[in-house]
Write an enzyme that holds these catalytic residues in place. Structure first.
Site, mmCIF file in Angstrom:
data_model
loop_
_atom_site.group_PDB
_atom_site.id
_atom_site.type_symbol
_atom_site.label_atom_id
_atom_site.label_comp_id
_atom_site.label_asym_id
_atom_site.label_seq_id
_atom_site.Cartn_x
_atom_site.Cartn_y
_atom_site.Cartn_z
ATOM 1 N N ASN A 1 45.383 54.808 53.143
ATOM 2 C CA ASN A 1 45.239 53.347 53.056
ATOM 3 C C ASN A 1 43.926 52.975 53.721
ATOM 4 O O ASN A 1 43.585 53.553 54.761
ATOM 5 C CB ASN A 1 46.348 52.637 53.835
ATOM 6 C CG ASN A 1 47.679 52.667 53.130
ATOM 7 O OD1 ASN A 1 47.791 53.226 52.052
ATOM 8 N ND2 ASN A 1 48.690 52.075 53.744
ATOM 9 N N GLY A 2 43.233 51.975 53.169
ATOM 10 C CA GLY A 2 41.977 51.532 53.773
ATOM 11 C C GLY A 2 40.828 51.794 52.819
ATOM 12 O O GLY A 2 41.033 52.028 51.631
ATOM 13 N N TRP B 1 47.042 50.169 45.688
ATOM 14 C CA TRP B 1 46.516 48.892 45.201
ATOM 15 C C TRP B 1 45.023 49.128 44.998
ATOM 16 O O TRP B 1 44.284 49.347 45.957
ATOM 17 C CB TRP B 1 46.778 47.807 46.245
ATOM 18 C CG TRP B 1 46.403 46.435 45.829
ATOM 19 C CD1 TRP B 1 47.076 45.597 44.983
ATOM 20 C CD2 TRP B 1 45.258 45.684 46.286
ATOM 21 N NE1 TRP B 1 46.421 44.395 44.882
ATOM 22 C CE2 TRP B 1 45.304 44.421 45.661
ATOM 23 C CE3 TRP B 1 44.200 45.968 47.149
ATOM 24 C CZ2 TRP B 1 44.347 43.448 45.870
ATOM 25 C CZ3 TRP B 1 43.236 44.984 47.358
ATOM 26 C CH2 TRP B 1 43.321 43.742 46.719
ATOM 27 N N ARG C 1 54.516 44.853 49.210
ATOM 28 C CA ARG C 1 53.118 44.760 49.636
ATOM 29 C C ARG C 1 52.175 44.626 48.460
ATOM 30 O O ARG C 1 51.019 44.235 48.625
ATOM 31 C CB ARG C 1 52.732 46.008 50.441
ATOM 32 C CG ARG C 1 53.461 46.131 51.763
ATOM 33 C CD ARG C 1 53.301 47.520 52.331
ATOM 34 N NE ARG C 1 51.935 47.812 52.703
ATOM 35 C CZ ARG C 1 51.426 47.629 53.914
ATOM 36 N NH1 ARG C 1 52.188 47.137 54.858
ATOM 37 N NH2 ARG C 1 50.185 47.919 54.178
ATOM 38 N N GLU D 1 48.907 31.747 42.329
ATOM 39 C CA GLU D 1 49.281 33.080 42.767
ATOM 40 C C GLU D 1 50.442 33.665 41.964
ATOM 41 O O GLU D 1 50.437 34.846 41.631
ATOM 42 C CB GLU D 1 49.670 32.957 44.252
ATOM 43 C CG GLU D 1 49.882 34.230 44.985
ATOM 44 C CD GLU D 1 50.174 33.984 46.475
ATOM 45 O OE1 GLU D 1 50.422 32.830 46.883
ATOM 46 O OE2 GLU D 1 50.160 34.965 47.224
ATOM 47 N N CYS E 1 48.023 49.007 49.717
ATOM 48 C CA CYS E 1 48.589 50.348 49.608
ATOM 49 C C CYS E 1 49.681 50.578 50.652
ATOM 50 O O CYS E 1 49.674 49.973 51.714
ATOM 51 C CB CYS E 1 47.489 51.372 49.837
ATOM 52 S SG CYS E 1 46.095 51.173 48.752
ATOM 53 N N LYS F 1 50.767 41.906 49.974
ATOM 54 C CA LYS F 1 51.313 41.071 51.048
ATOM 55 C C LYS F 1 50.383 41.028 52.251
ATOM 56 O O LYS F 1 50.133 39.963 52.801
ATOM 57 C CB LYS F 1 52.689 41.603 51.469
ATOM 58 C CG LYS F 1 53.374 40.761 52.537
ATOM 59 C CD LYS F 1 53.710 39.370 52.034
ATOM 60 C CE LYS F 1 54.323 38.484 53.097
ATOM 61 N NZ LYS F 1 54.292 37.063 52.689
ATOM 62 N N LYS G 1 49.547 28.468 45.848
ATOM 63 C CA LYS G 1 50.870 29.019 45.531
ATOM 64 C C LYS G 1 51.058 29.066 44.024
ATOM 65 O O LYS G 1 51.552 30.036 43.468
ATOM 66 C CB LYS G 1 51.932 28.120 46.177
ATOM 67 C CG LYS G 1 53.145 28.805 46.600
ATOM 68 C CD LYS G 1 53.094 29.388 47.994
ATOM 69 C CE LYS G 1 51.806 29.988 48.388
ATOM 70 N NZ LYS G 1 51.684 30.534 49.666
ATOM 71 N N HIS H 1 33.927 12.567 40.578
ATOM 72 C CA HIS H 1 32.567 13.109 40.710
ATOM 73 C C HIS H 1 32.395 14.388 39.913
ATOM 74 O O HIS H 1 31.459 15.150 40.153
ATOM 75 C CB HIS H 1 32.238 13.332 42.192
ATOM 76 C CG HIS H 1 32.242 12.063 42.985
ATOM 77 N ND1 HIS H 1 31.296 11.083 42.824
ATOM 78 C CD2 HIS H 1 33.126 11.589 43.899
ATOM 79 C CE1 HIS H 1 31.566 10.065 43.618
ATOM 80 N NE2 HIS H 1 32.683 10.343 44.282
ATOM 81 N N GLU I 1 47.196 24.080 49.457
ATOM 82 C CA GLU I 1 48.207 25.130 49.551
ATOM 83 C C GLU I 1 49.083 25.143 48.283
ATOM 84 O O GLU I 1 49.436 26.209 47.773
ATOM 85 C CB GLU I 1 49.056 24.936 50.814
ATOM 86 C CG GLU I 1 50.228 25.882 50.977
ATOM 87 C CD GLU I 1 49.857 27.379 50.959
ATOM 88 O OE1 GLU I 1 48.674 27.715 51.023
ATOM 89 O OE2 GLU I 1 50.791 28.201 50.864
HETATM 90 C C1 AGP Z 1 49.580 33.421 50.358
HETATM 91 O O1 AGP Z 1 50.651 33.131 49.549
HETATM 92 C C2 AGP Z 1 48.993 34.718 50.260
HETATM 93 N N1 AGP Z 1 49.791 35.742 49.853
HETATM 94 C C3 AGP Z 1 47.758 35.007 51.068
HETATM 95 O O2 AGP Z 1 46.857 33.970 50.827
HETATM 96 C C4 AGP Z 1 47.916 35.190 52.598
HETATM 97 O O3 AGP Z 1 48.253 33.985 53.194
HETATM 98 C C5 AGP Z 1 46.593 35.734 53.148
HETATM 99 O O4 AGP Z 1 46.316 36.972 52.569
HETATM 100 C C6 AGP Z 1 46.584 35.849 54.647
HETATM 101 O O5 AGP Z 1 47.559 36.732 55.099
HETATM 102 P P1 AGP Z 1 47.952 36.783 56.619
HETATM 103 O O6 AGP Z 1 48.566 35.466 56.967
HETATM 104 O O7 AGP Z 1 48.933 37.914 56.732
HETATM 105 O O8 AGP Z 1 46.705 37.021 57.395
#
Ligand code: AGP
Length: 587
Positions: free
Chosen positions: A95-96, A71, A27, A467, A2, A582, A464, A483, A460
């Protein structure tokens, strides 16, 4: 996550709020709304979807307003659940997460009050309205005492001439300009050169008028604090000629790495010497991409220095009663420095007696304030929700730490500085992945395979890919495939194999033979030219060779580009993947 914006001044509030909300879009959100005081009367516009849907808000008059991008956590994404929430002339954006919302709601219902949404946030408007006896600040302070969980709040009152804000475990920044004041959950929404910003701390409140921003503690006592003058670098970023921030940010990797390498001298001058001489155990806590950086650091530090490193998902660390040595160095890795799980894990490590090293890209984040030692990466603002350059920046800092650990123990390891010229070369050599996109876009499932450090890179790569393409993908240990997961291999399952370690490359190629025999198209990312010619390999990216323990810094580049190209091919917006945010400021 949010986003909050608020404005009070001489200008019409709605364009300022809409502009601020646009700047917070990166975000991640699924609905948006604003409330403006028009001649003292509250006018509210809320919509599901993008900020553009708030067109009706343009017609709102009035110079005081608050806005929000939501969000969804409690309640579906909908206009009804969008903020601001209004009760008896009190409008609130939040927010929160209010953890005791159900109990508070029950109290309000018992008083005969009605609710219009399914959110936890709406109850805050009820509590403030209930506590209001003529002074909004006192009402917000009283209401905040009732709340458990996390919150950043901006509150308006019908007929009022102020915005009142509160912060607990969720970032909030107020800023004062010439005859106008702003509030936002993130600097870009309010930044303009020369404005004076006040970063609220936990338990603090702010009262904004057109003339001034004033901070208060939880007893309502005025806090005297000088704001910080915002600088050019903190202003809203520019996409330039790039179609997407993500692509631009991949091209910024070399600079991010350059700005995130630290010399032994730096560690010596910044109070790390004792810790680096004495540390026998290292724990790393992080989420998502930052967790994968931690895995890459473990591979490098254990391989090159034989110092044991454990890497924890921060969300698991806080609830699985980890067995923690008080003499361990705990590294909390977080691009934003605001990830709720990582903050909680760092706090827990501190309580267990560990020294906490914060590794973050945001120098003014909450994480930096709770750490004993600090490394700030120089990736610059990362706008794309998918972390790219911040990953390589984290590796640059963690590999620098590895080199510093060696230096203080009079050992020798390869210098991470050697990677710097190879980053740009790796971006150029990865151009071929654009041609892979049609095959990957049609995939039913995708495997990223590797061993050792290559496996960390594979994890990783798969994150990506999932995502931003919304397609299933798995990062897998190459030797583990047979396995179980080999059952998935067929012609609809492209496989990306990574091979950067001479000792393991042939072993990884065994997995390549296995998937190829089941019809899976194989794409190779390697530094060994000899492997590229093998008949199983449909296409390859040949990258420069480097110390294998440091190779994820390079090998992840084509994987980031593959995810990007496939997302664009599928017409997804790679900068704003659905359902994601974000910085994840709730657990
Ligand atoms: C990665 O592409 C993500 N958007 C997500 O996994 C991110 O790395 C994770 O939420 C951690 O965020 P931070 O590094 O701001 O703590």
């Amino acid at each position: 996550m949010c986003g909050i914006v608020g404005y009070i001044g001489k200008r019409r509030a709605s364009p300022v709020l809409l502009d601020g909300l646009k700047k917070l879009e990166y975000r991640g959100y699924d609905s948006a709304g604003i409330a403006v005081l028009d001649q003292g009367i509250l006018r509210v516009v809320k919509r599901q979807g993008r900020v553009e849907e708030l067109g009706a808000a343009h017609s709102l008059d009035g110079c005081i307003g608050i806005g929000h991008t939501r969000w969804a956590t409690h309640g579906a994404p909908s206009a009804r659940n969008a903020h601001p929430h209004v009760f008896r002339g009190i409008a609130v954006v939040h927010n929160g997460i209010i953890e005791n919302a159900a109990a508070l709601r029950a109290l309000c219902l018992a008083r005969g009050e009605t609710f219009l949404s399914d959110t936890d946030s709406e109850v805050v408007a009820h509590l403030i309205a209930h506590a209001f006896c003529g002074d909004l600040l006192s009402a917000v302070i009283r209401a905040a005492r009732e709340l458990t969980g996390s919150f950043a709040l901006a509150v308006l009152r019908e007929g009022g001439e102020e915005i009142v804000c509160a912060r607990k475990k969720s970032p909030l920044i107020a800023a004062a300009g010439e005859g106008e004041s702003f509030v936002a959950s993130d600097i870009p929404a309010i930044a303009a050169s020369g404005r004076r910003a006040y970063i609220l701390q936990d338990g603090e409140f702010a009262r904004l008028t057109a003339e001034d921003v004033q901070l208060y503690d939880e007893n309502g006592a005025l806090i005297a604090r000088e704001g910080v003058v915002l600088e050019e670098g903190e202003l809203a970023p520019d996409r330039g000629t790039y179609a997407h921030f993500m692509r631009k940010e991949i091209d910024e990797i070399p600079r991010a790495v350059q700005n995130s390498l630290f010399s032994a001298d730096y560690f010596q001058k910044n109070g790390f010497s004792e810790v680096l001489c004495q540390t026998e155990y290292i724990d790393i806590v992080a989420c998502g991409t930052a967790y994968h950086s931690g895995l890459c650091a473990k591979a490098a530090i254990e391989e090159l220095l034989r110092i044991p490193v454990r890497v924890f998902l921060a969300s698991e660390y806080r609830y699985t009663r980890p067995i923690v040595r008080g003499d361990a160095l705990t590294i909390a890795v977080s691009q934003s420095g605001e990830t709720a799980d990582t903050l909680a894990a760092a706090q827990l490590a501190k309580e267990k007696g560990c020294k906490v090293l914060a590794l973050t890209n945001c120098a003014r984040s909450t994480l930096t304030r709770m750490s004993d030692l600090l490394l700030v990466t120089g990736a610059g603002r990362e706008v794309g929700v998918a972390a790219t350059k911040s990953f390589q920046a984290q590796l640059a800092a963690l590999y620098s730490l590895c080199a510093a650990l060696a230096y203080f123990r009079k050992k020798r390891v390869p210098s991470p500085k050697d990677l710097l010229p190879l980053c740009g070369q790796s971006i150029r050599e990865s151009a071929a992945v654009a041609g892979w996109a049609p095959c990957f876009a049609a995939a039913r499932n995708v495997f990223f395979l590797g061993r050792g450090a290559d496996r960390c890179a594979a994890l990783e790569g798969s994150l990506k890919f999932k995502e931003i393409t919304y397609l299933p993908a798995e990062g897998y240990a190459a030797g583990e495939l047979k396995h179980g997961a080999l059952a998935l291999a067929d012609e609809t399952t492209p496989v990306v194999a990574l091979a950067f370690d001479e000792r393991l490359a042939e072993k990884t190629m065994n997995a390549v033979h296995e998937v190829y025999a089941r019809g899976a198209p194989v794409f190779l990312v390697t530094c060994f030219p000899a492997l590229c010619g093998q008949k199983e390999v449909s296409s390859f990216v040949l990258l420069p060779a480097c110390e294998p323990a440091f190779s994820p810094m390079l090998s992840v580049i084509p994987l980031q580009l593959l995810a990007y190209e496939t997302a664009v091919f599928l017409k997804n917006d790679p900068d704003k993947p659905r359902n994601l945010a974000k910085s994840v400021t709730v657990e």
